[in-house]
Design a protein around this motif. Sequence first.
Motif, PDB file in Angstrom:
ATOM      1  N   PRO A 101       1.872   5.247  -0.674  1.00  0.00           N
ATOM      2  CA  PRO A 101       1.253   6.576  -0.686  1.00  0.00           C
ATOM      3  C   PRO A 101       1.030   7.059  -2.116  1.00  0.00           C
ATOM      4  O   PRO A 101       1.726   6.643  -3.049  1.00  0.00           O
ATOM      5  CB  PRO A 101       2.296   7.448   0.030  1.00  0.00           C
ATOM      6  CG  PRO A 101       3.092   6.491   0.857  1.00  0.00           C
ATOM      7  CD  PRO A 101       3.140   5.221   0.067  1.00  0.00           C
ATOM      8  N   GLU A 102       0.081   7.956  -2.289  1.00  0.00           N
ATOM      9  CA  GLU A 102      -0.264   8.438  -3.628  1.00  0.00           C
ATOM     10  C   GLU A 102       0.913   9.085  -4.334  1.00  0.00           C
ATOM     11  O   GLU A 102       1.015   9.042  -5.563  1.00  0.00           O
ATOM     12  CB  GLU A 102      -1.427   9.439  -3.547  1.00  0.00           C
ATOM     13  CG  GLU A 102      -2.772   8.780  -3.265  1.00  0.00           C
ATOM     14  CD  GLU A 102      -3.910   9.781  -3.358  1.00  0.00           C
ATOM     15  OE1 GLU A 102      -3.691  10.909  -3.832  1.00  0.00           O
ATOM     16  OE2 GLU A 102      -5.028   9.428  -2.944  1.00  0.00           O
ATOM     17  N   ALA A 103       1.791   9.704  -3.577  1.00  0.00           N
ATOM     18  CA  ALA A 103       2.921  10.423  -4.179  1.00  0.00           C
ATOM     19  C   ALA A 103       4.033   9.487  -4.651  1.00  0.00           C
ATOM     20  O   ALA A 103       5.008   9.938  -5.244  1.00  0.00           O
ATOM     21  CB  ALA A 103       3.486  11.432  -3.187  1.00  0.00           C
ATOM     22  N   SER A 110       9.961   7.897  -6.719  1.00  0.00           N
ATOM     23  CA  SER A 110       9.846   6.811  -7.696  1.00  0.00           C
ATOM     24  C   SER A 110      10.679   5.646  -7.197  1.00  0.00           C
ATOM     25  O   SER A 110      11.895   5.781  -7.013  1.00  0.00           O
ATOM     26  CB  SER A 110      10.325   7.259  -9.082  1.00  0.00           C
ATOM     27  OG  SER A 110       9.429   8.211  -9.629  1.00  0.00           O
ATOM     28  N   LYS A 123       0.857  -1.179   0.000  1.00  0.00           N
ATOM     29  CA  LYS A 123       0.000   0.000   0.000  1.00  0.00           C
ATOM     30  C   LYS A 123       0.900   1.238   0.000  1.00  0.00           C
ATOM     31  O   LYS A 123       1.385   1.669   1.039  1.00  0.00           O
ATOM     32  CB  LYS A 123      -0.917  -0.012   1.220  1.00  0.00           C
ATOM     33  CG  LYS A 123      -1.944  -1.133   1.178  1.00  0.00           C
ATOM     34  CD  LYS A 123      -2.867  -1.090   2.389  1.00  0.00           C
ATOM     35  CE  LYS A 123      -3.897  -2.212   2.329  1.00  0.00           C
ATOM     36  NZ  LYS A 123      -4.802  -2.200   3.509  1.00  0.00           N
ATOM     37  N   HIS A 131       6.912   9.406   1.840  1.00  0.00           N
ATOM     38  CA  HIS A 131       5.654  10.107   1.614  1.00  0.00           C
ATOM     39  C   HIS A 131       5.852  11.374   0.794  1.00  0.00           C
ATOM     40  O   HIS A 131       4.900  12.094   0.532  1.00  0.00           O
ATOM     41  CB  HIS A 131       4.970  10.408   2.954  1.00  0.00           C
ATOM     42  CG  HIS A 131       4.584   9.164   3.689  1.00  0.00           C
ATOM     43  ND1 HIS A 131       3.417   8.482   3.441  1.00  0.00           N
ATOM     44  CD2 HIS A 131       5.234   8.441   4.624  1.00  0.00           C
ATOM     45  CE1 HIS A 131       3.349   7.407   4.218  1.00  0.00           C
ATOM     46  NE2 HIS A 131       4.449   7.361   4.944  1.00  0.00           N
ATOM     47  N   PRO A 185       7.014  12.977  -3.009  1.00  0.00           N
ATOM     48  CA  PRO A 185       7.044  12.413  -4.366  1.00  0.00           C
ATOM     49  C   PRO A 185       8.300  11.549  -4.526  1.00  0.00           C
ATOM     50  O   PRO A 185       9.411  12.018  -4.287  1.00  0.00           O
ATOM     51  CB  PRO A 185       7.083  13.653  -5.255  1.00  0.00           C
ATOM     52  CG  PRO A 185       6.377  14.700  -4.443  1.00  0.00           C
ATOM     53  CD  PRO A 185       6.787  14.421  -3.016  1.00  0.00           C
ATOM     54  N   GLN A 211       5.513   6.427  -6.940  1.00  0.00           N
ATOM     55  CA  GLN A 211       5.335   5.660  -8.167  1.00  0.00           C
ATOM     56  C   GLN A 211       6.217   4.418  -8.105  1.00  0.00           C
ATOM     57  O   GLN A 211       7.364   4.487  -7.654  1.00  0.00           O
ATOM     58  CB  GLN A 211       5.710   6.480  -9.397  1.00  0.00           C
ATOM     59  CG  GLN A 211       4.720   7.567  -9.749  1.00  0.00           C
ATOM     60  CD  GLN A 211       5.006   8.171 -11.114  1.00  0.00           C
ATOM     61  OE1 GLN A 211       6.162   8.366 -11.490  1.00  0.00           O
ATOM     62  NE2 GLN A 211       3.967   8.469 -11.867  1.00  0.00           N
TER      63      GLN A 211
END
Length: 237
Positions: free
Chosen positions: A9-11, A232, A7, A228, A230, A13
């Motif tokens: 975090p949205e930030a 990659s 799972k 958390h 941004p 990739q």
Amino acid sequence: MAISELKLPEAVQLHELADARALAATLAHEVAERLRAAIAAKGQACVVLSGGRSPVPFLEKLAGEPLDWAKITVSLADERWVPVEHADSNAGLLARHLLKGAAAKARFVGLYQQAGNLDAAAASADQALAELPPIDVLVLGMGDDGHTASLFPGSPHLAEGLDPENTRRCLPMLAPSVPRQRLSMTRSLLASAAFIALAVQGPGKLATLRAALAGKDLSEMPIRAFLHDPLSIYWCP
């Protein structure tokens, strides 16, 4: 557990690669593309890399990328406090695997400084890093204990090193393994990078990443400070 089941975090990739060779090639291409874009936008670029054994294939691939290396500044997220000639030197690692051929034209800003003690060396490195351009690309690694750069759990100065408001660029750190004396960029400097990549290989590191995502205590697993933002993640089995 597969990495796709994490799972994130949205930030964050996730790039899942087949093997270490694919990871090295994919990451080198991505880093090179971002350095080219920075040069096109502002005439120069800056990349901060991590040492150790795992990045060697990536460094070799990056060295072969067609870049205007004379416009690129290269630095290190952390360094062992040993002379460049020492086998454990990260600067020596870059000299052997990256800063060769066309890539030798890059400007290198290292962390190692000759000094009477580690604190003095870190203070000198802090001053040297004042001349570092804004970081366009940062490539981090992660240890089995959840450290990144040389931000080790239990190290003196760790709280200072993880403080996002800290104005220091470099701090003295102690690793649990030899050589213990380290120099590390601080979280505040590392997190200023425009693009941050984390390279992770193997089931052991996957387990570490899973544990890091499951908690919030940065001092327990310093990599959490970056999970958390941004980010990659480049992973292979």
